[in-house]
Scaffold this motif. Structure first.
Motif, PDB file in Angstrom:
ATOM      1  N   SER A  82      12.493  -0.303 -32.805  1.00 57.86           N
ATOM      2  CA  SER A  82      10.792  -0.616 -33.046  1.00 57.86           C
ATOM      3  C   SER A  82      10.571  -1.864 -33.216  1.00 57.86           C
ATOM      4  O   SER A  82      11.320  -2.718 -33.353  1.00 57.86           O
ATOM      5  N   ALA A  83       9.227  -2.052 -32.128  1.00 59.28           N
ATOM      6  CA  ALA A  83       8.607  -3.215 -31.902  1.00 59.28           C
ATOM      7  C   ALA A  83       7.549  -3.926 -33.487  1.00 59.28           C
ATOM      8  O   ALA A  83       8.132  -4.541 -33.431  1.00 59.28           O
ATOM      9  N   CYS A  84       7.033  -2.660 -33.708  1.00 60.40           N
ATOM     10  CA  CYS A  84       6.631  -2.764 -34.950  1.00 60.40           C
ATOM     11  C   CYS A  84       6.876  -2.043 -35.876  1.00 60.40           C
ATOM     12  O   CYS A  84       7.342  -0.940 -35.639  1.00 60.40           O
ATOM     13  N   TYR A  85       7.530  -2.226 -37.078  1.00 57.78           N
ATOM     14  CA  TYR A  85       8.199  -1.853 -38.111  1.00 57.78           C
ATOM     15  C   TYR A  85       8.025  -2.686 -39.408  1.00 57.78           C
ATOM     16  O   TYR A  85       7.697  -3.394 -39.864  1.00 57.78           O
ATOM     17  N   VAL A  86       8.381  -1.617 -40.358  1.00 60.66           N
ATOM     18  CA  VAL A  86       8.085  -2.525 -42.206  1.00 60.66           C
ATOM     19  C   VAL A  86       9.536  -1.952 -42.529  1.00 60.66           C
ATOM     20  O   VAL A  86       9.807  -0.754 -42.303  1.00 60.66           O
ATOM     21  N   TYR A  87      10.367  -3.086 -43.365  1.00 61.82           N
ATOM     22  CA  TYR A  87      11.707  -2.289 -43.512  1.00 61.82           C
ATOM     23  C   TYR A  87      11.472  -3.316 -44.684  1.00 61.82           C
ATOM     24  O   TYR A  87      11.322  -4.256 -45.262  1.00 61.82           O
ATOM     25  N   ALA A  88      12.638  -2.520 -45.930  1.00 58.93           N
ATOM     26  CA  ALA A  88      13.087  -3.109 -46.961  1.00 58.93           C
ATOM     27  C   ALA A  88      14.692  -3.220 -46.845  1.00 58.93           C
ATOM     28  O   ALA A  88      15.522  -2.810 -46.575  1.00 58.93           O
TER      29      ALA A  88
END
Length: 197
Positions: free
Chosen positions: A56-62
């Motif tokens: 993905s171009a936009c993401y949030v991950y830990a």
């Protein structure tokens, strides 16, 4: 003769365990960290995506979960990276963020499982948009994925007993009574009953 001696030793051990029935199990922070990595941070890159994925171009991950014990609580530290915005032609138009977050829990005995309650977010980002995704992850998803069914783990280990000892060892019952953080370990008091065939 040697096999008979092993059987007698094993029977004595189980008799003592059966009459006492209480066992104290100590779980290290590293063991809980491995459980968390296996159950939640299990992508090839060791991340947990809260939004998007590796393509993905936009993401949030830990990523990089680290478990420690402090006072009577279990602390989990994660590094968080995000690209928040709108995807356009394979790029994310918006803002990039990187932060660290910490959450702590109190261990809780749940029948056969090591569980966690009283999630308390200790450190969060300065971004309201990012926190909107982080809060449910840290306070709900993370503790539910750290949960360990102790009876299931013991039964898996004992399934190999015939090959290693020549006897079939079976866990009949397991009941977790109490858990507390003590001297760098999670100490669990357990009642258990086993059978030999």
């Amino acid at each position: 003769m040697a096999r008979l001696l092993r059987l007698l030793s094993l029977a004595t051990l189980l008799f003592v365990a059966r009459t006492a029935s209480a066992i104290e199990v100590k779980i290290s922070p590293a063991a809980l960290e491995r459980t968390l990595q296996a159950q939640l941070f299990n992508t090839p890159d060791g991340r947990h995506y809260m939004k998007g994925d590796a393509t993905s171009a936009c993401y949030v991950y830990a990523e990089q979960p680290h478990v420690t014990f402090k006072d009577d609580r279990i602390w989990v530290h994660v590094h968080v990276k995000a690209k928040l915005g709108t995807a356009l032609h394979g790029n994310c138009l918006g803002v990039s963020l990187a932060t660290d977050a910490d959450v702590s829990f109190i261990p809780d005995a749940e029948e056969e499982s090591v569980g966690f309650r009283d999630a308390r977010i200790e450190r969060l980002s300065d971004s309201k948009e990012l926190n909107f995704l982080l809060v449910p992850f840290l306070s709900k998803k993370l503790p539910s994925q750290m949960k360990v069914n102790a009876a299931e783990l013991m039964r898996k280990l004992l399934a190999q007993s015939m090959a290693t000892t020549g006897y079939t060892l079976t866990l009949d019952t397991l009941k977790l009574h109490s858990m507390l953080v003590e001297h760098g370990a999670l100490v669990v008091d357990v009642d258990a009953a086993m059978s030999i065939e």
